[in-house]
Design an enzyme around this catalytic site. Structure first.
Site, mmCIF file in Angstrom:
data_model
loop_
_atom_site.group_PDB
_atom_site.id
_atom_site.type_symbol
_atom_site.label_atom_id
_atom_site.label_comp_id
_atom_site.label_asym_id
_atom_site.label_seq_id
_atom_site.Cartn_x
_atom_site.Cartn_y
_atom_site.Cartn_z
ATOM 1 N N LYS A 111 -27.534 51.241 -35.543
ATOM 2 C CA LYS A 111 -26.587 51.984 -36.657
ATOM 3 C C LYS A 111 -27.918 52.238 -37.667
ATOM 4 C CE LYS A 111 -25.249 47.142 -36.950
ATOM 5 N NZ LYS A 111 -26.118 46.396 -38.716
ATOM 6 N N THR A 121 -33.174 42.917 -38.034
ATOM 7 C CA THR A 121 -33.227 41.755 -38.375
ATOM 8 C C THR A 121 -34.428 41.464 -38.393
ATOM 9 O OG1 THR A 121 -31.517 40.975 -37.570
ATOM 10 C CG2 THR A 121 -32.682 38.824 -38.681
ATOM 11 N N ALA A 174 -37.348 36.706 -31.821
ATOM 12 C CA ALA A 174 -37.781 37.435 -32.189
ATOM 13 C C ALA A 174 -39.291 38.393 -30.778
ATOM 14 C CB ALA A 174 -38.908 38.704 -33.124
ATOM 15 N N HIS A 234 -67.121 24.781 -32.617
ATOM 16 C CA HIS A 234 -66.554 24.017 -33.547
ATOM 17 C C HIS A 234 -67.569 24.625 -34.621
ATOM 18 C CE1 HIS A 234 -68.004 20.360 -36.057
ATOM 19 N NE2 HIS A 234 -68.718 21.118 -35.699
HETATM 20 C C1 LIG Z 1 -34.763 34.907 -42.171
HETATM 21 C C2 LIG Z 1 -35.122 34.690 -40.776
HETATM 22 C C3 LIG Z 1 -36.609 34.394 -40.272
HETATM 23 C C4 LIG Z 1 -37.088 35.067 -39.097
HETATM 24 N N1 LIG Z 1 -38.501 34.429 -39.094
HETATM 25 C C5 LIG Z 1 -38.671 34.336 -37.264
HETATM 26 C C6 LIG Z 1 -40.233 34.871 -36.980
HETATM 27 O O1 LIG Z 1 -40.543 34.298 -38.150
HETATM 28 N N2 LIG Z 1 -39.970 34.779 -35.815
HETATM 29 C C7 LIG Z 1 -39.115 34.950 -34.809
HETATM 30 O O2 LIG Z 1 -39.237 35.047 -33.774
HETATM 31 N N3 LIG Z 1 -37.965 35.345 -34.953
HETATM 32 C C8 LIG Z 1 -38.301 34.761 -36.357
HETATM 33 N N4 LIG Z 1 -36.013 35.479 -36.790
HETATM 34 C C9 LIG Z 1 -35.202 35.263 -36.056
HETATM 35 C C10 LIG Z 1 -35.093 37.206 -35.474
HETATM 36 O O3 LIG Z 1 -35.262 37.823 -36.240
HETATM 37 C C11 LIG Z 1 -34.394 37.657 -33.993
HETATM 38 O O4 LIG Z 1 -34.700 36.211 -33.191
HETATM 39 C C12 LIG Z 1 -34.776 38.312 -33.659
HETATM 40 O O5 LIG Z 1 -34.631 39.571 -34.746
HETATM 41 C C13 LIG Z 1 -33.472 39.472 -33.142
HETATM 42 O O6 LIG Z 1 -33.948 40.056 -31.841
HETATM 43 P P1 LIG Z 1 -32.526 40.993 -31.621
HETATM 44 O O7 LIG Z 1 -33.619 42.777 -30.856
HETATM 45 O O8 LIG Z 1 -32.021 40.561 -30.897
HETATM 46 O O9 LIG Z 1 -32.076 41.388 -32.846
HETATM 47 P P2 LIG Z 1 -31.779 42.298 -34.605
HETATM 48 O O10 LIG Z 1 -33.221 42.190 -34.612
HETATM 49 O O11 LIG Z 1 -30.302 41.600 -34.847
HETATM 50 O O12 LIG Z 1 -31.825 44.051 -34.168
HETATM 51 C C14 LIG Z 1 -30.251 44.166 -33.948
HETATM 52 C C15 LIG Z 1 -30.263 45.488 -34.230
HETATM 53 O O13 LIG Z 1 -28.776 46.223 -33.553
HETATM 54 C C16 LIG Z 1 -28.606 47.188 -34.393
HETATM 55 N N5 LIG Z 1 -26.820 46.922 -33.680
HETATM 56 C C17 LIG Z 1 -26.146 46.013 -34.076
HETATM 57 N N6 LIG Z 1 -24.875 46.391 -33.894
HETATM 58 C C18 LIG Z 1 -25.238 48.007 -32.951
HETATM 59 C C19 LIG Z 1 -24.790 48.561 -32.709
HETATM 60 N N7 LIG Z 1 -23.829 48.323 -31.905
HETATM 61 N N8 LIG Z 1 -24.486 50.126 -32.223
HETATM 62 C C20 LIG Z 1 -26.093 50.186 -33.019
HETATM 63 N N9 LIG Z 1 -26.728 49.170 -33.593
HETATM 64 C C21 LIG Z 1 -26.595 48.236 -33.582
HETATM 65 C C22 LIG Z 1 -28.556 46.007 -35.439
HETATM 66 O O14 LIG Z 1 -28.404 47.031 -36.857
HETATM 67 C C23 LIG Z 1 -30.122 45.439 -35.430
HETATM 68 O O15 LIG Z 1 -31.243 47.064 -35.939
HETATM 69 C C24 LIG Z 1 -36.089 35.065 -38.431
HETATM 70 C C25 LIG Z 1 -34.788 35.455 -38.505
HETATM 71 C C26 LIG Z 1 -34.631 34.813 -39.741
HETATM 72 C C27 LIG Z 1 -32.786 35.092 -39.944
#
Ligand SMILES: Cc1cc2nc3c(=O)[nH]c(=O)nc-3n(C[C@H](O)[C@H](O)[C@H](O)COP(=O)(O)OP(=O)(O)OC[C@H]3O[C@@H](n4cnc5c(N)ncnc54)[C@H](O)[C@@H]3O)c2cc1C
Length: 478
Positions: A36, A43, A332, A457
């Protein structure tokens, strides 16, 4: 023109979705990635893992400069932070990797579509349809697109939860606003002592803000081993971060210049604290509303989607990965591995389901935390008889060289056969050191296996060797 039917369409271009798309391209599947936003990365890349770790590195460099005299370096005792330059560096890293993702999509022949994707219902003749709402679509500016695919992977991610009655703005912050502040706050209250909360607490304390952490549960980083929580509390308190656990936030009000938080700590005596900003870091809600689930057999639980070990949902042909999956940590590397598993299933390639006990948990605050497997308490709850090994970084020579003596490595191993059940690290490079333990657990290694594995080491990794030795009371260096 014949209509394109993709092998797989992925909704969401975060680490779950983009990794799935790349692997699908590598396996020769006709792949469409629907996002989107106007950029891939989700994130993690834009408001999560990457920008926070960039700021944490700035904080580390800044701390080193403040301590320069200790290392025999003079003339930099009063380093000054250029906030605009700090932000610029962070943004540059994010932009670089966003471009990298665009390149990887082209390289792997993934079609990307920008728009909001929603499932239209079950497959018809083996083909699922995703309606994609483009900017202004469905009305004046243009038609919506319909993407057809034999399989759909849902990877829509999550967003920060808010406290009831509050909305994010320039003073009440989530992970999004706090990453692009115009100026450094002089004071910050952080609600929530999970990974996100303690990372920001650590960053802003290093940048000289007055930081207070309020946590409802009885300990900091409540998902970690209890001894790790205690050590973090000790280290944060020493840095001047005020930490209140067992604490209920009663009210957040706006003042003339900032916010006022009323809270009740463990002693039951209500307190009021004023600060410039407040960060709400109380967990993340899955984004599964309005993606068409109601027309399918998928019945979300508290918004999360249940899957089997291959990431298949209750709806044939529909998979779910990443932060929306029920019962999995929102990380992630979990989302990306789930994407790889789902695509392997779709492409009929070999794969191994994720084992929740083999997932590294990393928190990049200072001192860092890295853990995998069972905590001592969880192992005992599961009825396991355990032996514990624990080795302090204070006795590791590389830690002395780095001037980083805080913390320890704790090993939970099975008392009968020595199998490594869990490893819990707090201290220097914990988030890197944990990889060895993850590999060991994945390979079902015993503490003895690692006791006879040669570690170079002087390295921090030797602390792992001595932690394994200490399971049998024979650590060399302590
Ligand atoms: C501050 C912070 C720090 C973090 N640090 C870490 C870390 O160091 N290590 C780690 O492993 N995890 C970390 N995380 C967690 C990590 O960011 C998430 O677990 C990860 O981003 C999840 O990936 P995802 O692909 O499920 O979703 P997301 O990264 O949330 O991506 C989802 C995507 O889907 C898109 N989307 C949503 N709905 C729709 C739709 N209907 N149609 C089209 N597109 C859509 C969104 O725009 C987004 O781009 C952190 C999170 C935060 C908030």
């Amino acid at each position: 023109m014949a209509e394109t039917i993709y092998d797989v369409a992925i909704i969401g271009g975060g680490p779950g979705g983009y990794t799935a798309a790349i692997r699908a391209g590598q396996w020769g599947l006709k792949t469409c990635l629907i996002e989107k936003d106007d950029k891939l990365g989700g994130t993690c890349l834009h408001v999560g893992c990457i920008p926070t770790k960039a700021l944490l590195f700035n904080a580390e460099v800044y701390e080193h400069l403040k301590a320069a005299k200790e290392f025999g370096i003079e003339g930099v005792e009063t380093p000054k932070l250029n906030w605009a330059a700090v932000q610029q560096r962070k943004n540059k890293i994010v932009t670089k990797h966003t471009k990298g993702l665009d390149f990887l999509m082209r390289k792997n022949k993934v079609t990307t579509v920008q728009g909001y994707g929603r499932l239209t219902g079950p497959a018809k003749d083996g083909v699922l349809t995703v309606e994609v709402f483009t900017e202004g679509g469905g009305g004046a500016a243009g038609e919506n697109t319909f993407v057809k695919a034999k399989n759909v992977i849902l990877a829509t991610g999550s967003e920060a939860k808010m406290l009831p009655g509050l909305e994010a703005d320039s003073r009440v912050l989530t992970n999004i606003e706090i990453l692009s502040l115009n100026a450094l706050p002089k004071s910050l209250v952080v609600v929530g002592a999970g990974a996100v909360g303690v990372e920001f607490a650590s960053i802003y304390r290093s940048f000289d803000a007055e930081v207070t952490v309020l946590e409802a549960l009885p300990r900091m980083v409540p998902l970690e081993d209890e001894e790790v929580s205690k050590e973090l509390l000790r280290a944060f308190t020493k840095k001047g971060i005020a930490c209140h656990v067992n604490t209920k936030v009663e009210k957040v009000e706006k003042t003339k210049t900032g916010i006022a938080v009323t809270f009740t700590p463990a002693d039951g005596k209500q307190q009021k604290l004023e600060a410039e900003k407040i960060l709400i870091a109380v967990g993340r809600a899955p984004r599964t509303d309005n993606i068409g689930l109601e027309k399918t057999k998928i019945k979300p639980e508290r918004g999360f989607i249940k899957t089997n070990e291959w990431m298949q949902t209750g709806e044939p042909g529909v998979y779910a990965i990443g932060d929306i999956v029920l019962g999995m940590p929102q990380l992630a590397h979990v989302g990306s591995m789930q994407g790889i598993v789902a695509v392997a299933k779709i492409a009929s390639k070999p794969a191994k389901p994720l084992n929740p006990q083999h997932i590294p948990n990393c928190t990049y605050c200072e001192p860092q935390i890295g853990s995998v497997g069972l905590s001592e308490a969880k192992a005992k709850e599961a009825g396991r008889k355990v032996n514990i090994g624990k080795f302090p970084f204070a006795a590791n020579s590389k830690a002395s060289i780095l001037g980083a003596h805080e913390g320890f490595i704790k090993v939970v191993s099975d008392a009968q056969y020595g199998e490594i059940l869990g490893v819990h690290i707090i201290g220097p490079s914990a988030t890197e050191l944990i990889s060895e333990a993850v590999a060991a657990i994945e390979l079902e290694a015993t503490a003895e296996d690692l006791m006879f594995t040669i570690h170079a080491h002087p390295t921090l990794a030797e602390a792992m060797l001595d932690a394994m030795n200490s399971v049998y009371g024979v650590a060399i260096n302590a």
